[in-house]
Design a protein around this motif. Sequence first.
Motif, PDB file in Angstrom:
ATOM      1  N   THR A  20       0.827  -1.198   0.000  1.00  0.00           N
ATOM      2  CA  THR A  20       0.000   0.000   0.000  1.00  0.00           C
ATOM      3  C   THR A  20       0.862   1.249   0.000  1.00  0.00           C
ATOM      4  O   THR A  20       0.535   2.230  -0.668  1.00  0.00           O
ATOM      5  N   SER A  21       1.966   1.210   0.711  1.00  0.00           N
ATOM      6  CA  SER A  21       2.831   2.391   0.761  1.00  0.00           C
ATOM      7  C   SER A  21       3.417   2.697  -0.619  1.00  0.00           C
ATOM      8  O   SER A  21       3.606   3.865  -0.963  1.00  0.00           O
ATOM      9  N   ASP A  22       3.670   1.660  -1.429  1.00  0.00           N
ATOM     10  CA  ASP A  22       4.129   1.885  -2.803  1.00  0.00           C
ATOM     11  C   ASP A  22       3.077   2.645  -3.602  1.00  0.00           C
ATOM     12  O   ASP A  22       3.390   3.543  -4.369  1.00  0.00           O
ATOM     13  N   ARG A  23       1.821   2.252  -3.407  1.00  0.00           N
ATOM     14  CA  ARG A  23       0.727   2.923  -4.120  1.00  0.00           C
ATOM     15  C   ARG A  23       0.580   4.370  -3.660  1.00  0.00           C
ATOM     16  O   ARG A  23       0.334   5.263  -4.471  1.00  0.00           O
ATOM     17  N   ARG A  28       1.239  10.143  -4.848  1.00  0.00           N
ATOM     18  CA  ARG A  28       1.814  11.452  -4.504  1.00  0.00           C
ATOM     19  C   ARG A  28       2.741  11.956  -5.602  1.00  0.00           C
ATOM     20  O   ARG A  28       2.736  13.143  -5.938  1.00  0.00           O
ATOM     21  N   GLU A  29       3.542  11.036  -6.156  1.00  0.00           N
ATOM     22  CA  GLU A  29       4.441  11.425  -7.238  1.00  0.00           C
ATOM     23  C   GLU A  29       3.642  11.892  -8.452  1.00  0.00           C
ATOM     24  O   GLU A  29       3.981  12.898  -9.077  1.00  0.00           O
ATOM     25  N   ILE A  63      -4.626   4.476  -9.570  1.00  0.00           N
ATOM     26  CA  ILE A  63      -3.887   4.143  -8.344  1.00  0.00           C
ATOM     27  C   ILE A  63      -4.763   4.417  -7.127  1.00  0.00           C
ATOM     28  O   ILE A  63      -4.864   3.594  -6.219  1.00  0.00           O
ATOM     29  N   GLU A  64      -5.423   5.581  -7.117  1.00  0.00           N
ATOM     30  CA  GLU A  64      -6.257   5.943  -5.968  1.00  0.00           C
ATOM     31  C   GLU A  64      -7.464   5.020  -5.843  1.00  0.00           C
ATOM     32  O   GLU A  64      -7.894   4.683  -4.740  1.00  0.00           O
ATOM     33  N   LYS A  65      -8.014   4.604  -6.975  1.00  0.00           N
ATOM     34  CA  LYS A  65      -9.142   3.678  -6.960  1.00  0.00           C
ATOM     35  C   LYS A  65      -8.716   2.367  -6.309  1.00  0.00           C
ATOM     36  O   LYS A  65      -9.450   1.785  -5.514  1.00  0.00           O
ATOM     37  N   ARG A  66      -7.517   1.917  -6.644  1.00  0.00           N
ATOM     38  CA  ARG A  66      -6.984   0.684  -6.064  1.00  0.00           C
ATOM     39  C   ARG A  66      -6.713   0.859  -4.566  1.00  0.00           C
ATOM     40  O   ARG A  66      -6.887  -0.077  -3.782  1.00  0.00           O
ATOM     41  N   LEU A  67      -6.317   2.063  -4.162  1.00  0.00           N
ATOM     42  CA  LEU A  67      -6.060   2.320  -2.741  1.00  0.00           C
ATOM     43  C   LEU A  67      -7.335   2.249  -1.909  1.00  0.00           C
ATOM     44  O   LEU A  67      -7.332   1.753  -0.796  1.00  0.00           O
TER      45      LEU A  67
END
Length: 75
Positions: A20-23, A28-29, A63-67
């Motif tokens: 999760t931290s990778d996502r 953020r990037e 990415i946010e949807k997956r988070l």
Amino acid sequence: MGTLERAIEFENRKFSFKTTSDRILAAREAKDLILEVNELYKEKKDAKLMDLMKRLTVIKQKIEKRLKGRPLTAS
């Protein structure tokens, strides 16, 4: 490396996030890159920059949807 090079490299990167931290870091990037490209767009008004921002935004949204995960269904 300039903003555009970083944005294009980010766009072409393979996204296989193990944690999760990778996502979170990738989201953020992506946000930072979008804001930097937006500043360039304000100066130059180049349609290619707008297209790049749109493509980065799509990646960021995925990415946010997956988070956020799946919503719980009411039964």
